[in-house]
Write a protein that holds these residues in place. Structure first.
Motif, PDB file in Angstrom:
ATOM      1  N   VAL A   1       0.841  -1.197   0.000  1.00 48.58           N
ATOM      2  CA  VAL A   1       0.000   0.000   0.000  1.00 48.58           C
ATOM      3  C   VAL A   1       0.873   1.243   0.000  1.00 48.58           C
ATOM      4  O   VAL A   1       0.597   2.209  -0.696  1.00 48.58           O
ATOM      5  CB  VAL A   1      -0.964  -0.008   1.206  1.00 48.58           C
TER       6      VAL A   1
ATOM      7  N   GLN B   1       1.237   4.693  -3.083  1.00 46.18           N
ATOM      8  CA  GLN B   1       0.999   6.105  -2.843  1.00 46.18           C
ATOM      9  C   GLN B   1       2.226   6.925  -3.237  1.00 46.18           C
ATOM     10  O   GLN B   1       2.925   7.469  -2.400  1.00 46.18           O
ATOM     11  CB  GLN B   1       0.640   6.331  -1.381  1.00 46.18           C
TER      12      GLN B   1
ATOM     13  N   ARG C   1      -3.263   9.051  -5.295  1.00 46.31           N
ATOM     14  CA  ARG C   1      -3.495   8.034  -4.270  1.00 46.31           C
ATOM     15  C   ARG C   1      -4.241   6.885  -4.921  1.00 46.31           C
ATOM     16  O   ARG C   1      -5.252   7.104  -5.573  1.00 46.31           O
ATOM     17  CB  ARG C   1      -4.311   8.595  -3.119  1.00 46.31           C
ATOM     18  N   LEU C   2      -3.746   5.685  -4.724  1.00 48.57           N
ATOM     19  CA  LEU C   2      -4.374   4.510  -5.311  1.00 48.57           C
ATOM     20  C   LEU C   2      -4.738   3.531  -4.208  1.00 48.57           C
ATOM     21  O   LEU C   2      -4.123   3.511  -3.149  1.00 48.57           O
ATOM     22  CB  LEU C   2      -3.438   3.847  -6.312  1.00 48.57           C
ATOM     23  N   THR C   3      -5.733   2.710  -4.471  1.00 47.32           N
ATOM     24  CA  THR C   3      -6.197   1.716  -3.519  1.00 47.32           C
ATOM     25  C   THR C   3      -6.231   0.359  -4.199  1.00 47.32           C
ATOM     26  O   THR C   3      -6.626   0.250  -5.354  1.00 47.32           O
ATOM     27  CB  THR C   3      -7.615   2.068  -3.024  1.00 47.32           C
ATOM     28  N   LYS C   4      -5.816  -0.667  -3.463  1.00 50.42           N
ATOM     29  CA  LYS C   4      -5.879  -2.026  -3.971  1.00 50.42           C
ATOM     30  C   LYS C   4      -7.137  -2.677  -3.403  1.00 50.42           C
ATOM     31  O   LYS C   4      -7.291  -2.789  -2.192  1.00 50.42           O
ATOM     32  CB  LYS C   4      -4.642  -2.805  -3.546  1.00 50.42           C
ATOM     33  N   ALA C   5      -8.036  -3.086  -4.282  1.00 47.78           N
ATOM     34  CA  ALA C   5      -9.289  -3.715  -3.862  1.00 47.78           C
ATOM     35  C   ALA C   5      -9.272  -5.192  -4.254  1.00 47.78           C
ATOM     36  O   ALA C   5      -8.880  -5.537  -5.366  1.00 47.78           O
ATOM     37  CB  ALA C   5     -10.471  -3.018  -4.509  1.00 47.78           C
TER      38      ALA C   5
ATOM     39  N   GLU D   1      -8.232  -9.016  -7.999  1.00 47.67           N
ATOM     40  CA  GLU D   1      -7.548  -7.850  -7.443  1.00 47.67           C
ATOM     41  C   GLU D   1      -7.507  -6.748  -8.486  1.00 47.67           C
ATOM     42  O   GLU D   1      -7.372  -7.014  -9.673  1.00 47.67           O
ATOM     43  CB  GLU D   1      -6.126  -8.203  -7.044  1.00 47.67           C
TER      44      GLU D   1
ATOM     45  N   ILE E   1      -6.158  -2.366  -8.833  1.00 50.19           N
ATOM     46  CA  ILE E   1      -5.617  -1.142  -8.259  1.00 50.19           C
ATOM     47  C   ILE E   1      -6.309   0.023  -8.942  1.00 50.19           C
ATOM     48  O   ILE E   1      -6.309   0.112 -10.168  1.00 50.19           O
ATOM     49  CB  ILE E   1      -4.091  -1.073  -8.450  1.00 50.19           C
TER      50      ILE E   1
ATOM     51  N   PRO F   1      -9.462   5.696  -5.082  1.00 48.13           N
ATOM     52  CA  PRO F   1     -10.364   5.378  -3.964  1.00 48.13           C
ATOM     53  C   PRO F   1     -11.836   5.638  -4.260  1.00 48.13           C
ATOM     54  O   PRO F   1     -12.707   4.977  -3.684  1.00 48.13           O
ATOM     55  CB  PRO F   1      -9.889   6.309  -2.841  1.00 48.13           C
TER      56      PRO F   1
ATOM     57  N   VAL G   1     -13.757   2.401  -5.762  1.00 47.63           N
ATOM     58  CA  VAL G   1     -13.747   1.125  -5.052  1.00 47.63           C
ATOM     59  C   VAL G   1     -15.159   0.593  -4.824  1.00 47.63           C
ATOM     60  O   VAL G   1     -15.427  -0.584  -5.040  1.00 47.63           O
ATOM     61  CB  VAL G   1     -12.995   1.270  -3.714  1.00 47.63           C
TER      62      VAL G   1
END
Length: 50
Positions: A6, A10, A15-19, A35, A37, A40, A43
């Motif tokens: 995580v 960044q 800003r990235l989020t892994k879901a 998965e 990326i 946010p 998501v």
């Protein structure tokens, strides 16, 4: 290990989020993990899709 991945996402001003979500296979009935990326904001859309 999760903190490390995580933190590496960044970088810069983005800003990235892994879901990760669990999806049931139609043929075998087994569950697989998908998965992605993304930003946010996207998501909840990713998790709500089948």
């Amino acid at each position: 290990m999760a903190k490390k991945s995580v933190a590496s996402l960044q970088t810069g001003s983005k800003r990235l989020t892994k879901a990760i979500k669990m999806v049931k296979s139609e043929k075998s009935g087994a569950y697989t993990f998908v998965e992605s990326i993304m930003a946010p904001e996207k998501v909840s859309d990713f998790l709500s899709k089948k």
